[in-house]
Design a protein around this motif. Structure first.
Motif, PDB file in Angstrom:
ATOM      1  N   LEU A  86      -6.516 -12.165  -0.253  1.00 27.69           N
ATOM      2  CA  LEU A  86      -7.132 -11.452   0.870  1.00 27.69           C
ATOM      3  C   LEU A  86      -8.621 -10.923   0.760  1.00 27.69           C
ATOM      4  O   LEU A  86      -9.317 -10.445   1.735  1.00 27.69           O
ATOM      5  CB  LEU A  86      -6.318 -10.234   1.529  1.00 27.69           C
ATOM      6  CG  LEU A  86      -5.099 -10.725   2.328  1.00 27.69           C
ATOM      7  CD1 LEU A  86      -4.242  -9.442   2.711  1.00 27.69           C
ATOM      8  CD2 LEU A  86      -5.454 -11.437   3.476  1.00 27.69           C
ATOM      9  N   ALA A  97      -3.335  -0.954  -7.951  1.00 30.36           N
ATOM     10  CA  ALA A  97      -3.856   0.527  -7.470  1.00 30.36           C
ATOM     11  C   ALA A  97      -3.585   0.737  -6.025  1.00 30.36           C
ATOM     12  O   ALA A  97      -4.442   1.542  -5.398  1.00 30.36           O
ATOM     13  CB  ALA A  97      -5.453   0.663  -7.969  1.00 30.36           C
ATOM     14  N   ARG A  98      -2.633  -0.101  -5.404  1.00 28.06           N
ATOM     15  CA  ARG A  98      -2.538   0.013  -3.811  1.00 28.06           C
ATOM     16  C   ARG A  98      -1.510   1.560  -3.582  1.00 28.06           C
ATOM     17  O   ARG A  98      -0.939   1.657  -4.539  1.00 28.06           O
ATOM     18  CB  ARG A  98      -2.135  -0.967  -3.344  1.00 28.06           C
ATOM     19  CG  ARG A  98      -3.168  -2.037  -3.281  1.00 28.06           C
ATOM     20  CD  ARG A  98      -2.691  -3.127  -2.346  1.00 28.06           C
ATOM     21  NE  ARG A  98      -3.991  -4.230  -2.674  1.00 28.06           N
ATOM     22  CZ  ARG A  98      -3.599  -5.561  -2.440  1.00 28.06           C
ATOM     23  NH1 ARG A  98      -2.633  -6.013  -1.950  1.00 28.06           N
ATOM     24  NH2 ARG A  98      -4.646  -6.151  -2.350  1.00 28.06           N
ATOM     25  N   LYS A 114      -4.200  12.731  -0.980  1.00 25.66           N
ATOM     26  CA  LYS A 114      -3.559  12.724  -1.985  1.00 25.66           C
ATOM     27  C   LYS A 114      -4.095  11.904  -3.341  1.00 25.66           C
ATOM     28  O   LYS A 114      -3.768  12.422  -4.344  1.00 25.66           O
ATOM     29  CB  LYS A 114      -2.086  11.794  -1.650  1.00 25.66           C
ATOM     30  CG  LYS A 114      -2.242  10.271  -1.376  1.00 25.66           C
ATOM     31  CD  LYS A 114      -0.932   9.617  -1.271  1.00 25.66           C
ATOM     32  CE  LYS A 114      -1.417   8.105  -0.842  1.00 25.66           C
ATOM     33  NZ  LYS A 114      -0.033   7.409  -0.446  1.00 25.66           N
ATOM     34  N   VAL A 170     -10.475  -7.229  11.118  1.00 26.08           N
ATOM     35  CA  VAL A 170      -9.349  -7.304  10.182  1.00 26.08           C
ATOM     36  C   VAL A 170      -8.329  -8.310  10.946  1.00 26.08           C
ATOM     37  O   VAL A 170      -8.412  -8.509  11.882  1.00 26.08           O
ATOM     38  CB  VAL A 170      -8.660  -5.987  10.094  1.00 26.08           C
ATOM     39  CG1 VAL A 170      -8.061  -5.462  11.581  1.00 26.08           C
ATOM     40  CG2 VAL A 170      -7.373  -6.016   9.339  1.00 26.08           C
ATOM     41  N   GLY A 199      -4.263   5.965  -1.949  1.00 26.55           N
ATOM     42  CA  GLY A 199      -5.280   6.615  -1.149  1.00 26.55           C
ATOM     43  C   GLY A 199      -6.559   6.036  -1.433  1.00 26.55           C
ATOM     44  O   GLY A 199      -7.614   6.774  -0.723  1.00 26.55           O
ATOM     45  N   ALA A 229      -2.290  -0.760   9.437  1.00 25.21           N
ATOM     46  CA  ALA A 229      -1.748   0.525   9.454  1.00 25.21           C
ATOM     47  C   ALA A 229      -2.482   1.664   8.849  1.00 25.21           C
ATOM     48  O   ALA A 229      -2.766   2.863   9.314  1.00 25.21           O
ATOM     49  CB  ALA A 229      -0.558   0.457   8.597  1.00 25.21           C
TER      50      ALA A 229
HETATM   51  C1  LIG Z   1      -5.650  -2.850   2.945  1.00 21.88           C
HETATM   52  C2  LIG Z   1      -5.690  -2.201   1.633  1.00 21.88           C
HETATM   53  C3  LIG Z   1      -7.418  -1.866   1.569  1.00 21.88           C
HETATM   54  C4  LIG Z   1      -5.043  -0.653   1.582  1.00 21.88           C
HETATM   55  O1  LIG Z   1      -5.489   0.115   0.305  1.00 21.88           O
HETATM   56  P1  LIG Z   1      -4.796   1.144  -0.328  1.00 21.88           P
HETATM   57  O2  LIG Z   1      -5.669   1.654  -1.204  1.00 21.88           O
HETATM   58  O3  LIG Z   1      -3.406   0.650  -0.852  1.00 21.88           O
HETATM   59  O4  LIG Z   1      -4.413   2.436   0.901  1.00 21.88           O
HETATM   60  P2  LIG Z   1      -4.350   3.638   0.688  1.00 21.88           P
HETATM   61  O5  LIG Z   1      -3.253   4.200  -0.235  1.00 21.88           O
HETATM   62  O6  LIG Z   1      -5.473   4.279   0.983  1.00 21.88           O
HETATM   63  O7  LIG Z   1      -3.524   3.897   2.346  1.00 21.88           O
HETATM   64  C5  LIG Z   1      -3.873   4.684   3.362  1.00 21.88           C
HETATM   65  C6  LIG Z   1      -2.687   4.617   4.391  1.00 21.88           C
HETATM   66  O8  LIG Z   1      -2.629   3.394   4.791  1.00 21.88           O
HETATM   67  C7  LIG Z   1      -1.249   2.991   5.337  1.00 21.88           C
HETATM   68  N1  LIG Z   1      -0.748   1.978   4.199  1.00 21.88           N
HETATM   69  C8  LIG Z   1      -1.333   1.276   3.127  1.00 21.88           C
HETATM   70  N2  LIG Z   1      -0.496   0.214   2.448  1.00 21.88           N
HETATM   71  C9  LIG Z   1       0.693   0.345   3.339  1.00 21.88           C
HETATM   72  C10 LIG Z   1       1.465  -0.299   3.528  1.00 21.88           C
HETATM   73  N3  LIG Z   1       1.753  -1.298   2.270  1.00 21.88           N
HETATM   74  N4  LIG Z   1       2.555  -0.236   4.200  1.00 21.88           N
HETATM   75  C11 LIG Z   1       2.418   0.418   5.190  1.00 21.88           C
HETATM   76  N5  LIG Z   1       1.325   1.385   5.285  1.00 21.88           N
HETATM   77  C12 LIG Z   1       0.421   1.192   4.441  1.00 21.88           C
HETATM   78  C13 LIG Z   1      -0.821   4.214   4.840  1.00 21.88           C
HETATM   79  O9  LIG Z   1      -0.644   4.846   6.274  1.00 21.88           O
HETATM   80  C14 LIG Z   1      -1.395   4.846   3.748  1.00 21.88           C
HETATM   81  O10 LIG Z   1      -1.076   6.168   3.938  1.00 21.88           O
HETATM   82  P3  LIG Z   1      -0.018   6.855   3.108  1.00 21.88           P
HETATM   83  O11 LIG Z   1       0.025   6.396   1.667  1.00 21.88           O
HETATM   84  O12 LIG Z   1      -0.541   8.158   2.845  1.00 21.88           O
HETATM   85  O13 LIG Z   1       1.193   6.753   3.542  1.00 21.88           O
HETATM   86  C15 LIG Z   1      -5.444  -2.884   0.382  1.00 21.88           C
HETATM   87  O14 LIG Z   1      -3.796  -3.225   0.776  1.00 21.88           O
HETATM   88  C16 LIG Z   1      -5.979  -4.297   0.197  1.00 21.88           C
HETATM   89  O15 LIG Z   1      -7.029  -4.375  -0.602  1.00 21.88           O
HETATM   90  N6  LIG Z   1      -5.547  -5.430   1.010  1.00 21.88           N
HETATM   91  C17 LIG Z   1      -6.251  -6.684   0.471  1.00 21.88           C
HETATM   92  C18 LIG Z   1      -7.437  -6.624   1.333  1.00 21.88           C
HETATM   93  C19 LIG Z   1      -7.633  -6.281   2.575  1.00 21.88           C
HETATM   94  O16 LIG Z   1      -6.668  -6.661   3.367  1.00 21.88           O
HETATM   95  N7  LIG Z   1      -8.565  -5.623   3.105  1.00 21.88           N
HETATM   96  C20 LIG Z   1      -8.862  -4.948   4.319  1.00 21.88           C
HETATM   97  C21 LIG Z   1      -9.783  -6.048   4.947  1.00 21.88           C
HETATM   98  S1  LIG Z   1     -10.276  -5.410   6.508  1.00 21.88           S
END
Ligand SMILES: CC(C)(COP(=O)(O)OP(=O)(O)OC[C@H]1O[C@@H](n2cnc3c(N)ncnc32)[C@H](O)[C@@H]1OP(=O)(O)O)[C@@H](O)C(=O)NCCC(=O)NCCS
Lengths: 190, 1011
Positions: free
Chosen positions: A23, A90-91, B334, A119, A94, A128
């Motif tokens: 992604l 590292a997902r 967190k 997105v 936060g 989310a």
């Molecule tokens: C989308 C992405 C950036 C999220 O990164 P992340 O660091 O894991 O997200 P965070 O830990 O900051 O999550 C923040 C909130 O998002 C939501 N969230 C994140 N991952 C989630 C999951 N797998 N399922 C449901 N909710 C999720 C939750 O509400 C989470 O809060 P909480 O953990 O306190 O419940 C990551 O999955 C990623 O790199 N994906 C591939 C690239 C991409 O899609 N980028 C976005 C392009 S616009």
């Protein structure tokens, strides 16, 4: 641990943990470096205890060009998340939230109207994340992505243009509650 | 026709466009006869540069040099641009000549018209893009002087002076001058900001932006005193807190770093305390806008300063801060809370005694002070994140042996690892039993179990392995501290046990009817993948430690483990296609097993692009010419798979060219946007890419593949070579930049041990010393190459070879970085290099011992060829051919061929070569032919073996052997259960096909025809 620092140009040699993920697109150096040349303070990353890259955000602050001002799709001065990616291991720590909050703060500091991003329609995890942070869909850009990582045979995929208003938008002029109904074409977005 | 100035020039340009250069020359001469202008003169030179004759090309350079020598001043920029284009035609990409001619003309032009801002800007940009820093500096200076109201130009001037002063172009005695001037000037600007009363209305000549502050720090770091750096960073108008800094986080980081370096412990402690407090204190609108002050860097500095101050009270303050962060009422994210928890662990390790008194109650009091308990506490809270292991690893590594055992038994018992329902209550042992690791029904439970297993592997395997590696025992025989069995560096029984546990956990985690997969995106990796990765790691270690020679490779004892690792990784990949770590491991394993096409299949799953081609190409392409030099046959089809090896390497090479353009473009953009810090970073990237170890690899491998397939290297590849190999590679010991990414491989080893990427090398990894040796060999092969296309190159190559031999008279061959065959080949090539240089050096002939010396060198060459033949002849474990076998075969063949070419080449030189060489060459020829014959015999032997049927069954028997008992049998059973028969049949078929494809390359091997 969570530790942030600016993205340095030489980090392009080390961003595989995030960029090998399907992604996350890997662009030519011009793309990354033009951001470092124009908005160095909006390009930041998170490191792991061993110093490897766990996540990064690329952002910008701008308005649509002035020749566009009469267009219905003209965007006033705003912050934009160009790329946000967290390495798979590292997902859910936060990091994405912390990095995007940093960009929001810059947006506030420079008196921007809102923060926006595109997105994939299928990327429910990123959606989310953004919804949890107060973003909502502003419009749907049909066929914005030229491919679909979930379906090799598909021609492309729609994007959601999501927005979060900043302090300057007191009247919430730049957000919509029914954005999913507003469809535009890729050439309309700037 | 960008350069059109006059309508009368149209016919000239039309002729140029029609490539009718003679006509163009005629027309320009006619115009010149009427009226000579700089533009027309330059246009004439430009046309001459387009002519094919070498004489015209050198005339262009002579003319340019003459213009400069005449002290001509060309105020017409278009004329200079034409000269520039002419030079580019004649010497593409040249730098030195460009600086001396075009750079100089541009600077003279600015001197003549200093008030023309556009011309100055164009010239500055042009000089910067050619790395002509001295002229750039002078132009920037002129801009500042002539446009004194520009804030930007003040900084351009400083930046250019500083850039010049730290570049290799700057003469040693001028460094201090330009550096000192830059420092002095920026110092004055800093003083102006400091003294300003209204930060909103700063004078033009002052520091006004974060990037200018970073430039101040950069210059002060090189030319100023470190106390000045800190002074600036602590200043209220220039430090991170100032209006000018706009909250730039890197300034805070610098300030903490410099305070640490200056041992300002009390100030540092106080500062960190304040920052952390601010991080968790909401503003008027109840928002935590300074939350990022809870960065781990701040906690680390806080703890470090406390440890230096040695005052118990400080630790208490830290503890209070930790608790304030962790207080449920504190709403900090967190991500930041986790830092506080980690600080708590670190604090406990640094002062367990003082902290234990007030520790929250989590269990029986006698356990409170125990460090294993602190670790467990952290795991309880954060064990469902895969980074927990990385966070905690450093602490486990410093535990004493008895504490390690204690932690190990806690991990074995699996008690207190789950997040308690009520965080303050004691753990109920029965409840703990229920939350058994085998209950892997959710992603977070799986991640907890993975972390637990990684820790077990760390304690049981990785730490003791490293201790054994470092011990001085000569025998390499030890008693395992974990299981008390006899062992080598790797303990077989511990690894078998860990592998089995991992495989079983993996199986139970994926047997959930797709419940977990449902909540994932199709691009997500499965949380259980790391079980599989860990199992594969243990299996690879087992495979490496059990290598025993046997006539057939599949019967040697370590192979079963390696095959099992491959099966596990392949089957995990089917469930988790985006997991690039699985693919990276597979590339390595398939390469080792000599399955070039399967390695390529796994490699292509990485979808590498752009700069990733510099950092990760080595995983597949390092030594591709001795693994699979011929086109890869891939039955699975797919458009990207049909691409030839050469095309893939060319794609990588293209990256270096386009990157240069991209970087230049953005250096200019940074100047325009005042992003001074980025400029220096971009220059570092240029340096790294222009000296990239991977670029050298791509050149060497391309040439070798060309030579192997078609017997010659095309001129285009040689031009690429000149463009990509840094000119200074011969002159210094260390010049290449290793940009390879070794960190993205999975690694769960102790941080004090070699990473898994290194541990899993079956053959030495990329190294500058090996590439230097291969470059030397490359030069020899090109010199002696019989193809007439290379006639033009030979003398240049020969000169650089002589230079090389003179500079590097030692016969050092980096042993560690090469396989045995490569080492012998290196010696042979070295002997050829010296003979090539000395046998034609008539001055040397006069020296008394010359003949003996030459004989000695030839003897050395023959000996090395024989040694290689012996090595190949003695290789027994060759069917199917693994990487080491293929590497020896292809390497030997290449040396054999280059020795034959070498003899032929010398024989064509007649009397220019010392007389005695003729006889010596005969012996060398014989040895080389014999070597190739031995190689061919071995190839035939391997081919015959592989042509016999039944290989699929043999593979299957090797993966799941019948002869095992005990723990090994149960490991094998566990692996078997992860797969099914259909998968296994198909996979074994692919492996056998791949072996067959690999040896298809043997058909290219032949004794070159005699001329
Ligand atoms: C989308 C992405 C950036 C999220 O990164 P992340 O660091 O894991 O997200 P965070 O830990 O900051 O999550 C923040 C909130 O998002 C939501 N969230 C994140 N991952 C989630 C999951 N797998 N399922 C449901 N909710 C999720 C939750 O509400 C989470 O809060 P909480 O953990 O306190 O419940 C990551 O999955 C990623 O790199 N994906 C591939 C690239 C991409 O899609 N980028 C976005 C392009 S616009």
């Amino acid at each position: 641990m969570t530790s942030l620092r600016p993205f340095h140009a030489t980090d392009v040699f080390k961003f595989n943990p995030t960029n090998l993920d399907p992604l996350t697109e890997t662009y030519d150096l011009n793309f990354y470096f033009s951001y470092l040349a124009r908005w160095p303070s909006l390009f930041n990353l998170a490191t792991s205890p061993s110093g490897t890259i766990s996540a990064y955000i690329m952002g910008k602050l701008e308005s649509s060009p002035s020749y566009y001002i009469t267009s219905a799709h003209y965007l006033p001065f705003h912050a934009h998340i160009t790329a946000l990616t967290v390495a798979p291991h590292a997902r859910r720590l936060g990091l994405a939230r912390v990095l995007s909050q940093g960009l929001e703060e810059k947006g506030e500091e420079y008196d921007a109207w809102f923060v926006d991003l595109f997105v994939r329609k299928s990327n429910r995890i990123a959606q989310a994340l953004y919804k949890g942070m107060g973003y909502s869909v502003f419009r749907v850009v049909k066929g914005y992505y030229s491919d679909d990582p979930n379906d090799e045979s598909a021609d492309g995929e729609d994007a959601w243009d999501m927005r979060k208003p900043l302090r300057r938008d007191v009247e919430r002029k730049h957000v919509r509650s029914d954005g999913e109904k507003w469809e535009v074409m890729p050439e309309d977005v700037w | 026709m960008d350069n059109l100035q006059d309508r009368q020039d149209v016919p000239i340009w039309n002729a140029i466009e029609a490539k009718n250069f003679k006509q163009a020359l005629k027309l320009v001469d006619k115009r010149l006869a009427k009226k000579s202008t700089d533009y027309l003169e330059a246009l004439k030179i430009y046309i001459r540069s387009l002519l094919p004759q070498v004489s015209e090309k050198s005339a262009v350079i002579l003319h340019l040099e003459d213009v400069v020598a005449r002290k001509a001043v060309l105020s017409d920029l278009a004329a200079i641009e034409l000269y520039e284009d002419a030079l580019e035609e004649v010497l593409p990409g040249s730098r030195e000549v460009w600086i001396k001619t075009i750079g100089e003309l541009r600077w003279r032009c600015i001197k003549a018209v200093p008030k023309n801002e556009d011309t100055s800007l164009a010239c500055l940009q042009s000089c910067l893009s050619r790395d002509d820093l001295d002229h750039a500096r002078q132009i920037a200076n002129s801009l500042e002087k002539n446009f004194p109201n520009s804030h930007l130009y003040i900084f351009w001037n400083i930046t250019s002076m500083f850039m010049f002063s730290i570049s290799p172009q700057c003469p040693e005695n001028q460094r201090k001058i330009w550096g000192g001037l830059a420092l002095g000037q920026i110092g004055k600007l800093a003083a102006a900001t400091r003294q300003a009363t209204d930060m909103k209305q700063l004078p033009i000549r002052s520091i006004q932006t974060p990037q200018e502050l970073l430039l101040l720090d950069r210059i002060t770091e090189v030319f100023g005193k470190s106390e000045n750096r800190l002074e600036y960073l602590q200043d209220k108008h220039l430090g991170p807190e100032s209006t000018v800094a706009k909250g730039e986080w890197s300034l805070w980081r610098l300030r903490l770093k410099l305070m640490t370096e200056a041992n300002h412990w009390q100030d540092l402690f106080d500062l960190c305390g304040t920052l952390l407090k601010r991080a968790r204190t909401p503003n008027d609108s109840n928002q935590l806008v300074e939350a990022s002050f809870s960065d781990w860097t701040v906690w680390e500095a806080y703890l470090k300063s406390a440890s230096k101050l040695e005052n118990r009270g400080n630790y208490n303050e830290i503890r209070e801060e930790v608790e304030a962060h962790l207080d449920p009422a504190c709403e900090i994210d967190k991500g930041w809370k986790r830092n506080a928890s980690l600080a708590k662990v670190k604090l406990s390790f640094e002062c367990s005694a003082s902290f234990s008194q007030n520790a929250p109650s989590i269990g029986p009091s006698d356990k409170l002070s125990s460090q294993p308990n602190v670790i467990l506490d952290y795991l309880q809270e954060y064990g469902d994140a895969s980074t927990a292991y990385n966070d905690i690893r450093q602490f486990v590594e410093v535990l004493k042996p008895d504490e390690r055992s204690q932690l190990m038994s806690m991990l074995e018992d699996n008690t207190a690892l789950e997040k308690p329902q009520q965080p303050t209550g004691p753990v109920d042992p029965e409840a703990a039993d229920i939350s058994d690791s085998r209950n892997l029904s959710t992603a977070s439970k799986i991640t907890r179990a993975v972390n637990r297993l990684k820790l077990k592997h760390l304690i049981k395997s990785s730490i003791p392995e490293q201790e054994r590696r470092q011990s001085f025992a000569e025998t390499q025989q030890f008693k395992c501290s974990s299981c008390a069995n006899d062992c080598g560096v790797f303990c077989r029984s511990c690894l078998v046990q860990l592998a089995e546990e991992s495989v079983q956990s993996y199986r139970s985690a994926i047997s959930d009817d797709g419940q977990i997969t449902k909540s994932l995106l199709s691009t997500d990796r499965h949380p259980a993948d790391d079980f599989c990765v860990l199992a594969a790691m243990c299996l690879i270690k087992l495979g490496r430690s059990n290598i025993s020679p046997h006539s057939e490779n599949l019967k040697s004892s370590g192979i079963v483990y390696l095959l099992q690792a491959m099966v596990l990784l392949e089957s995990a990949w089917l469930r988790s296609k985006s997991n690039f770590q699985l693919s990276l491991m597979l590339v390595r394993l398939y390469s080792h097993l000599g399955c070039g096409s399967l390695a390529m299949r796994a490699y292509q799953r990485l979808f590498l692009k752009e700069v990733q081609l510099d950092t990760l190409s080595y995983t597949m392409f390092d030594r591709i010419s001795t693994l699979h030099p011929h086109p890869i046959h891939d039955s699975s089809g797919g458009s990207s798979n049909t691409r030839t090896l050469i095309e893939q390497l060319q794609k990588q090479q293209k990256l270096y060219k386009t990157s240069r353009e991209h970087i230049n473009k953005n250096i200019w953009l940074s100047f325009k946007h005042g992003s001074y810090n980025s400029i220096f970073e971009f220059r570092e990237v240029t340096q790294k890419l222009s000296h990239s170890i991977s670029a050298v690899m791509s050149v060497v491998e391309t040439n070798r593949i060309h030579r192997f397939i078609t017997s010659k290297v095309p001129a285009g590849a040689i031009r690429q070579m000149y463009g990509l190999i840094p000119a200074d590679v011969e002159s210094r010991e260390r010049v290449l930049s290793d940009n390879n990414d070794y960190e993205t491989f999975p690694n769960f080893e102790s941080s004090r041990a070699p990473g898994f990427e290194e541990l899993s090398r079956f053959i030495p990894g990329p190294s500058e010393s090996r590439y230097r040796v291969t470059l030397l060999a490359e030069r020899i092969m090109l010199i002696v190459d019989p193809s007439p296309e290379l006639n033009g190159e030979r003398s240049i190559l020969q000169q650089s070879l002589s230079r090389h031999i003179k500079q590097d008279s030692t016969s050092k061959v980096g042993v560690k970085s090469m396989t045995r065959a490569e080492q012998i080949a290196a010696h042979a090539h070295r002997a050829m290099a010296i003979i090539l240089t000395e046998s034609c050096d008539q001055e040397l002939w006069l020296e008394g011992d010359f003949k003996t010396r030459l004989e000695g060198l030839n003897q050395e060459l023959s000996n090395r060829l024989e040694e290689l033949a012996e090595l190949i002849g003695a290789m027994e474990t060759v069917i199917p051919a693994f990487q080491t076998t293929l590497n020896a075969i292809y390497t030997a063949y290449e040396v054999g061929r280059s020795a034959l070419n070498f003899c032929k080449y010398l024989s064509t030189k007649g009397k220019a070569v010392h007389l005695s060489q003729t006889e010596a060459s005969k012996k060398v020829t014989q040895a080389a032919e014999q070597l190739i014959r031995v190689v061919m015999e071995k190839c035939a032997f391997i081919k015959k073996g592989l042509d016999e049927g039944g290989w699929i069954d043999k593979v299957l028997e090797s993966v799941f052997p019948d002869s095992q008992t005990g723990s090994e049998l149960s490991l094998t059973e566990a692996v078997r259960k992860v797969t099914d028969e259909v998968f296994m049949e198909e996979w074994a078929g692919d492996v056998v096909e791949s072996w067959k494809d690999s040896i298809a390359g043997f058909s290219y091997i032949k004794i070159p025809t005699k001329v």
